[in-house]
Enzyme design. Structure first.
Site, PDB file in Angstrom:
ATOM      1  N   GLU A  46       3.093  10.998  -1.420  1.00  0.00           N
ATOM      2  CA  GLU A  46       1.820   9.688  -1.532  1.00  0.00           C
ATOM      3  C   GLU A  46       1.769   8.676   0.060  1.00  0.00           C
ATOM      4  OE1 GLU A  46      -0.852   6.192  -3.158  1.00  0.00           O
ATOM      5  OE2 GLU A  46       0.591   6.976  -4.127  1.00  0.00           O
TER       6      GLU A  46
ATOM      7  N   ASP B 113       4.744   7.827  -7.311  1.00  0.00           N
ATOM      8  CA  ASP B 113       5.024   6.971  -7.705  1.00  0.00           C
ATOM      9  C   ASP B 113       5.130   7.194  -9.126  1.00  0.00           C
ATOM     10  OD1 ASP B 113       5.698   6.030  -5.463  1.00  0.00           O
ATOM     11  OD2 ASP B 113       3.104   3.939  -5.198  1.00  0.00           O
TER      12      ASP B 113
ATOM     13  N   ASP C  23       4.224   4.769 -11.450  1.00  0.00           N
ATOM     14  CA  ASP C  23       3.386   3.431 -11.896  1.00  0.00           C
ATOM     15  C   ASP C  23       1.758   5.418 -12.657  1.00  0.00           C
ATOM     16  OD1 ASP C  23       2.321   4.508  -9.729  1.00  0.00           O
ATOM     17  OD2 ASP C  23       2.490   2.290  -9.040  1.00  0.00           O
TER      18      ASP C  23
ATOM     19  N   ASP D 298      -1.268   4.033 -10.478  1.00  0.00           N
ATOM     20  CA  ASP D 298      -2.238   4.726  -9.926  1.00  0.00           C
ATOM     21  C   ASP D 298      -1.236   6.459  -8.944  1.00  0.00           C
ATOM     22  OD1 ASP D 298      -3.565   3.396  -9.692  1.00  0.00           O
ATOM     23  OD2 ASP D 298      -2.479   1.917  -7.926  1.00  0.00           O
TER      24      ASP D 298
END
Length: 661
Positions: A450, A523, A525, A527
Site C-alpha cells: 500500500e 500494514d 494494523d 487499516d
C-alpha cells in the site's frame, strides 16, 4: 513473329453433337417426380425424412381437429413397422371428380400433386399444409398404403403401392357407428433403405407435441410392445389430452427447473378475421437442462425449428415491453436491453394460426409470412404490458434479471475486445512496478503493498532477482459491491492484472501468471487488514483459481519492536507482544516501539521480518475443506447490504473477548 492460331472446339471423345434430340427429354408423370427426387419434397431420405412422412399424415387429422371437426385421433405402430393414423373428422370425398370422371376424389388426391381442399379458405380457415400434397408424397414413397373412408354410414377402401392404385375404390360394407379417415402406410425400402425403421420414442414425441397444439383433440397412442427396447421409456399405450395447450407443455418442460418468476407468461388471442396466437414463456437464470434456453415455435401446428417472422414478432414484443416498463419505473439500464438479454436463457413456446402461410422450403422449417410478425407482436405486446403493470414485484424481478443478463453480455464483449487487443500488442507493465530480473515464473514472487512509502522501503529490502514490488494507491475498489463497469474502469486493479500478466474473470489462466507466489503485504494494523480483505475479495471473485492453486499469500509484518540492550525481537500483534514480554524480557524494562506502517520501517528491518524467505512468516490464503458458503460470507461482509454486516456483528459479538481501542 509467330502467328496465333484460333482455338479449336474439341468434342469429348465418343460424343455426337447431333445426338441430343427430343427423345432425350424425359417427362415424369403423376408421382414419378417424387420418387425420382424425394429430397425436393421431404428434404432427403434420412431418418428425419423417414419420420416426416408421419408428420404429413398426422397434420391432416390435426387440421380437422383445429377446425373443430375432429375430437379424436388414433396413432398405432404395428410390429411390421406399418403406421396407422385414424381420425373422426370430415372425410376425403369418394364421389367421382368433375374433372376426372373416371377417378374418385380420393384417388385424385392420393395420386396427383397439387390437389386438395386447402387451396381456398372455404374448407379450412387455417391449415398446416395443402391437403393431398403431403399425403400424395407419402403415397409415392410408401410400398404399401391403405386408405379407409367411413362416411354416410358406409366404409370405403382403396390400396396403393409406390403411388399407384392397386385397384378401384371399393365399398367394404356398412359402418353405422363410424366416421372419419384411416391411413395405414409403410415407407418404401427402395427409397429409404432396409435399415431405417420408425422409432417409437420419436413418433410418440411428435404425437404429444400435436396434442399440445390442437388443445381440444385427444390423441390415443399405441405401439407394439416388441418395438420398445429395454431402456426406452416410451409407453406402449397413452392418451394424450392437454386442454390448456402450451401452458401444459411449458409446465412439463419446466418441471424441476428453478425459475426467475413463479408464474410464467402465458396467453392466447383470437384474431379478428381468423387466426390465433398462443404463447407460454418462463425465465430461468440457470437455463433449462443441458441448453441455456429453448425457443420452439409452430405455425398451424407445423414445427418451425428455424423460427421465422412469428418468432421475430415475439422477441420484439417482449423486448420493447420490458424496455418501456424500465423507462416507466426510471431504470435507465433498461434502454440497453436486447432480445438476447430478455430471452437468451428463457424457455419460450409460440403457436400461430394464419391463413395461407408461406414457408422457406417444402419442409416448412422457417415461416416467412410478413403479416405473422405484426400479428404476433401486436397480440403479445399488449398482453405483456398489462402483465407487467399488474404484477410490479414480479416485473421488477424480471427487469433486474434481464439487466443482469445485459451486464454479463457487455462484460463478455469487453473481455473479447481486450483479448483481441492483447493478442496483437506487447505486454505493457504498470509504471510503478519494480519487476524482478528473473524471466522465469519459478521461484519468483510479487509483493502488493500500500502506497509509495511502503513501496520505497520494500524496493530497497527486496531480492532484485526474484522479488517484484507493486505499490497500490490506498484502498482498492470493493468488487463485492461494485458493478462490472466500475471494475473494468478501475486503474489500480487494471495495473494489478497487467503486473500479474493475467486476465480477470473468465479470462484468468493460472498458467499465464508471471510469478510463482502473489503476496499481499499491508500494514499490521486495522487499516492494513481492511486493505488485505479488499484484495482477497478481488482475488476470490475474479481469480478464484489463483487461491485454489495455493499461489496467494499474506505477509506477516510486525506491529511492535521490543528492545532491551542488544536484544531485539518483533511482535505481530498485541497478544504476541504480551507473550514476548513475559518470556523474553521477564522482570526487565524493555523498550517497546509500535510501527505506524511498513513505510516507517527501515529496509533492513522489513527484509529481516517480512521479506527474507529464511526469516519471514507467510500465511497461505485458502478455502479449508468443509467451509460452507464462502460466497455468502463474502457477500455478507463485503457486499452492498449493510444490514447483513450488522446482523453478523450482532450474532458474533459474544466471541470477542477484548477490543484494543
Amino acid at each position: 513473329m509467330a502467328k496465333t492460331q484460333p482455338a479449336r472446339h474439341v468434342e469429348p471423345k465418343g460424343s455426337d453433337p447431333n445426338s441430343y434430340s427430343a427423345k432425350d427429354i424425359e417427362v415424369l408423370e403423376g408421382l414419378e417426380p417424387v420418387r425420382k427426387r424425394p429430397g425436393m419434397y421431404i428434404g432427403g431420405t434420412d431418418e428425419r425424412a423417414y419420420h416426416h412422412l408421419f408428420a404429413e399424415v398426422l397434420d391432416n387429422s390435426v387440421d380437422e381437429a383445429v377446425a373443430g371437426h375432429a375430437t379424436r385421433i388414433d396413432v398405432h405402430l404395428d410390429a411390421e413397422g406399418r403406421l396407422t393414423v385414424r381420425d373422426d373428422g370430415r372425410v376425403i370425398p369418394v364421389d367421382p371428380h368433375p374433372k376426372y370422371p373416371n377417378k374418385s376424389a380420393l384417388e385424385v388426391i392420393m395420386t396427383m400433386l397439387h390437389s386438395g381442399g386447402k387451396f381456398s379458405n372455404s374448407a379450412y380457415q387455417t391449415a398446416g399444409g395443402l391437403h393431398g400434397v403431403g399425403v400424395s408424397v407419402v403415397n409415392a414413397l410408401s410400398d404399401v398404403l391403405e386408405v379407409e373412408i367411413a362416411r354416410d354410414r358406409k366404409l370405403y377402401a382403396q390400396s396403393y403401392s409406390r403411388g399407384k392404385p392397386l385397384g378401384k375404390l371399393i365399398l367394404k360394407g356398412a359402418a353405422p357407428n363410424r366416421r372419419g379417415t384411416s391411413i395405414c402406410f409403410h415407407p418404401d425400402p427402395k427409397i429409404f433403405g432396409e435399415r431405417l425403421r420408425f422409432r417409437p420414442s420419436r413418433l410418440y414425441a411428435m404425437a404429444k407435441s400435436k396434442a399440445y397444439l390442437s388443445r381440444a383433440a385427444e390423441i390415443r397412442w399405441s405401439c407394439d410392445p416388441s418395438l420398445i427396447s429395454g431402456d426406452d421409456k416410451t409407453p406402449a399405450e397413452a392418451v394424450l389430452s392437454y386442454p390448456n395447450g402450451l401452458s401444459d407443455m411449458l409446465a412439463e418442460m419446466s418441471e424441476g427447473i428453478e425459475l426467475v418468476l413463479s408464474t410464467p407468461f402465458t396467453g392466447r388471442v383470437e384474431m379478428d378475421g381468423g387466426g390465433a396466437v398462443e404463447w407460454a414463456v418462463a425465465w430461468s437464470g440457470n437455463g433449462f437442462g443441458e441448453a441455456d434456453g429453448f425457443s420452439r415455435s409452430y405455425c398451424n401446428t407445423i414445427p418451425t425449428p428455424e423460427g421465422g417472422t412469428h418468432e421475430a414478432g415475439m422477441r420484439s414484443a417482449l423486448t420493447k415491453a420490458l424496455r418501456a416498463y424500465g423507462e416507466m419505473t426510471n431504470v435507465r439500464k433498461a434502454a440497453n436491453l436486447t432480445a438476447e438479454d430478455v430471452l437468451g436463457t428463457a424457455g419460450s413456446l409460440l403457436s400461430v394460426f394464419i391463413r395461407n402461410p408461406e414457408f422457406v422450403g417444402q419442409t416448412k422449417e422457417k415461416l416467412s409470412t410478413t403479416d405473422a410478425f405484426r400479428m404476433t407482436e401486436t397480440a403479445m405486446r399488449d398482453r405483456f404490458d398489462h402483465w407487467l403493470t399488474a404484477s410490479p414485484k414480479e416485473a421488477s424481478r424480471l427487469l433486474d434479471w434481464a439487466i443482469g443478463q445485459a451486464d454479463e453480455r457487455m462484460k463478455k464483449r469487453r473481455e473479447k475486445e481486450v483479448s483481441r487487443q492483447s493478442a496483437t500488442r506487447k505486454l505493457r507493465l504498470p509504471g510503478k512496478l519494480a519487476d524482478c530480473s528473473d524471466g522465469s515464473a519459478s521461484g519468483t514472487e510479487i509483493f502488493i503493498v500500500e502506497g509509495d512509502s511502503a513501496g520505497g522501503s520494500a524496493k530497497q529490502a527486496r531480492d532484485r532477482q526474484t522479488q517484484a514490488i507493486l505499490p497500490l494507491r490506498g484502498k482498492i475498489l470493493n468488487v463485492a459491491s461494485a458493478g462490472d463497469e466500475k471494475l473494468s474502469n478501475n486503474k489500480e486493479l487494471s495495473d494489478l492484472a497487467l503486473a500479474l500478466g493475467v486476465g480477470i474473470g473468465s479470462r484468468f489462466r493460472v498458467e499465464d501468471l508471471r510469478y510463482e507466489r502473489v503476496i499481499i503485504m499491508t500494514d499490521a494494523d486495522v487499516d492494513g487488514a481492511h486493505i488485505a480483505a479488499l484484495l482477497i475479495t478481488f482475488f476470490y471473485r475474479q481469480t478464484p483459481a489463483l487461491i485454489d492453486a495455493g499461489r496467494l499469500y499474506l505477509a506477516m509484518p510486525p506491529l511492535y519492536r521490543i528492545t532491551h540492550g542488544s536484544k531485539t525481537v518483533y511482535a505481530r500483534d498485541e497478544d504476541h507482544k504480551t507473550r514476548l514480554l513475559e518470556t523474553e524480557f521477564r522482570g526487565k524494562k524493555a523498550e517497546v516501539g509500535r510501527f505506524k506502517g511498513l513505510g516507517e520501517m527501515m529496509p533492513a528491518q522489513l527484509k529481516e521480518t517480512t521479506m527474507n524467505p529464511a526469516t519471514r512468516t507467510l500465511a497461505r490464503v485458502s478455502l479449508p475443506d468443509g467451509l460452507a458458503g464462502p460466497q455468502d460470507l463474502v457477500e455478507t461482509l463485503m457486499g452492498k447490504r449493510a444490514e447483513l454486516r450488522f446482523k453478523f456483528i450482532q450474532d458474533n459479538a459474544g466471541f470477542v473477548e477484548e477490543i484494543d481501542v
